[in-house]
Design a protein around this motif. Structure first.
Motif, PDB file in Angstrom:
ATOM      1  N   ASP A 145       0.842  -1.185   0.000  1.00 55.08           N
ATOM      2  CA  ASP A 145       0.000   0.000   0.000  1.00 55.08           C
ATOM      3  C   ASP A 145       0.883   1.241   0.000  1.00 55.08           C
ATOM      4  O   ASP A 145       1.690   1.432   0.901  1.00 55.08           O
ATOM      5  CB  ASP A 145      -0.878  -0.024   1.265  1.00 55.08           C
ATOM      6  CG  ASP A 145      -1.900   1.096   1.289  1.00 55.08           C
ATOM      7  OD1 ASP A 145      -1.661   2.135   0.651  1.00 55.08           O
ATOM      8  OD2 ASP A 145      -2.915   0.926   1.969  1.00 55.08           O
ATOM      9  N   ARG A 200       5.126   1.921  12.493  1.00 53.50           N
ATOM     10  CA  ARG A 200       4.073   0.916  12.435  1.00 53.50           C
ATOM     11  C   ARG A 200       4.399  -0.191  13.436  1.00 53.50           C
ATOM     12  O   ARG A 200       4.734  -1.315  13.067  1.00 53.50           O
ATOM     13  CB  ARG A 200       3.972   0.336  11.022  1.00 53.50           C
ATOM     14  CG  ARG A 200       3.734   1.389   9.938  1.00 53.50           C
ATOM     15  CD  ARG A 200       3.922   0.809   8.549  1.00 53.50           C
ATOM     16  NE  ARG A 200       3.001  -0.284   8.309  1.00 53.50           N
ATOM     17  CZ  ARG A 200       3.136  -1.187   7.334  1.00 53.50           C
ATOM     18  NH1 ARG A 200       4.187  -1.105   6.512  1.00 53.50           N
ATOM     19  NH2 ARG A 200       2.267  -2.143   7.175  1.00 53.50           N
ATOM     20  N   LYS A 210      -1.344  -8.295  11.576  1.00 64.24           N
ATOM     21  CA  LYS A 210      -1.959  -7.139  10.920  1.00 64.24           C
ATOM     22  C   LYS A 210      -0.998  -6.505   9.915  1.00 64.24           C
ATOM     23  O   LYS A 210      -1.384  -6.140   8.810  1.00 64.24           O
ATOM     24  CB  LYS A 210      -2.368  -6.109  11.971  1.00 64.24           C
ATOM     25  CG  LYS A 210      -3.524  -6.545  12.856  1.00 64.24           C
ATOM     26  CD  LYS A 210      -3.823  -5.493  13.914  1.00 64.24           C
ATOM     27  CE  LYS A 210      -4.970  -5.923  14.821  1.00 64.24           C
ATOM     28  NZ  LYS A 210      -5.220  -4.926  15.883  1.00 64.24           N
ATOM     29  N   ARG A 211       0.267  -6.380  10.297  1.00 65.21           N
ATOM     30  CA  ARG A 211       1.254  -5.771   9.393  1.00 65.21           C
ATOM     31  C   ARG A 211       1.467  -6.656   8.161  1.00 65.21           C
ATOM     32  O   ARG A 211       1.619  -6.157   7.039  1.00 65.21           O
ATOM     33  CB  ARG A 211       2.592  -5.560  10.107  1.00 65.21           C
ATOM     34  CG  ARG A 211       2.519  -4.698  11.353  1.00 65.21           C
ATOM     35  CD  ARG A 211       2.090  -3.263  11.056  1.00 65.21           C
ATOM     36  NE  ARG A 211       1.790  -2.555  12.273  1.00 65.21           N
ATOM     37  CZ  ARG A 211       0.560  -2.324  12.729  1.00 65.21           C
ATOM     38  NH1 ARG A 211      -0.498  -2.732  12.032  1.00 65.21           N
ATOM     39  NH2 ARG A 211       0.376  -1.688  13.857  1.00 65.21           N
ATOM     40  N   GLU A 214      -1.467  -6.095   5.919  1.00 64.06           N
ATOM     41  CA  GLU A 214      -1.386  -4.763   5.326  1.00 64.06           C
ATOM     42  C   GLU A 214      -0.412  -4.729   4.147  1.00 64.06           C
ATOM     43  O   GLU A 214      -0.665  -4.081   3.131  1.00 64.06           O
ATOM     44  CB  GLU A 214      -0.910  -3.749   6.375  1.00 64.06           C
ATOM     45  CG  GLU A 214      -1.935  -3.394   7.426  1.00 64.06           C
ATOM     46  CD  GLU A 214      -1.340  -2.544   8.542  1.00 64.06           C
ATOM     47  OE1 GLU A 214      -2.118  -2.084   9.389  1.00 64.06           O
ATOM     48  OE2 GLU A 214      -0.105  -2.355   8.577  1.00 64.06           O
TER      49      GLU A 214
END
Length: 227
Positions: A145, A200, A210-211, A214
């Motif tokens: 992203d 982060r 989660k990372r 992502e």
């Protein structure tokens, strides 16, 4: 033009195959290409094996990433390439993980289904002629992203992260990767440090999961009702 001169024969249209399990998408592509004399949809099927079983000579296959048979994009692209067929992904591109799997197997590009007709046709035309189709969506999916700072994980670190964040214990990750357990723990410490430096933080295993999602190293969780 003299009598000795002749008009060169027109090149036959590029033959396109579609692997897509939604009929409306197939109809939409047929409509988009209907007035393109250089392109012709020659075959379509809901799965890659079904398309290949038709034995139709093709110049390009347009592939959806998420099919109802649960097949892996990487496996699908590899099957097509083994048959001598290049692939253009046509998808919602909502899942960087799936795009990465396809890219790893070697596709010519990724085009969103939401793109204007002219963009889609231009991409299909380029891919049918063997050209790479580089789009912002593809680059973003491969690189992560663009709104998230890249932490610069090495391939080995990404491998460790994917296994560990998916629920494996360090000892099991060591077994799966061929690393010593203390090396796995060292990698995890470095991974956490890199995420922290990027703003982060990933202090817990849940944070690491989660990372990883992502950044596209693990697939996004599906709703229980999703196929």
């Amino acid at each position: 033009m003299s009598d000795s001169e002749s008009v060169p024969p027109e090149s036959p249209p590029r033959r396109i195959g579609i692997v897509e399990d939604h009929e409306s998408v197939v109809i939409g592509l047929e409509t988009m290409l209907a007035d393109q004399p250089d392109l012709a949809i020659a075959a379509s099927a809901a799965t890659v094996p079904e398309l290949l079983a038709q034995g139709t000579a093709l110049d390009l296959v347009i592939l959806d990433l998420r099919l109802s048979d649960g097949s892996s994009p990487q496996s699908n692209v590899e099957q097509l390439r083994s048959a001598g067929l290049e692939t253009l992904v046509f998808t919602g591109a909502e899942n960087p993980y799936l795009v990465r799997l396809a890219a790893k197997a070697g596709v010519l590009g990724v085009v969103r289904k939401s793109e204007p007709t002219a963009t889609v046709v231009a991409a299909i035309t380029a891919a049918a002629n063997g050209e790479q189709v580089v789009t912002t969506e593809w680059a973003a999916a491969i690189d992560g992203d663009p709104g998230l700072l890249d932490v610069g994980l090495s391939p080995r670190q990404r491998d460790v992260l994917a296994h560990y964040a998916s629920g494996e214990k360090a000892a099991r990750v060591a077994s799966l990767t061929g690393l010593a357990e203390h090396t796995v723990n060292d990698y995890l410490a470095r991974i956490r440090a890199k995420y922290a430096e990027a703003g982060r933080p990933a202090r817990t295993k849940t944070d690491l999961y989660k990372r990883a999602v992502e950044d596209g190293w693990l697939p996004m969780p599906r709703h229980p009702d999703q196929p």
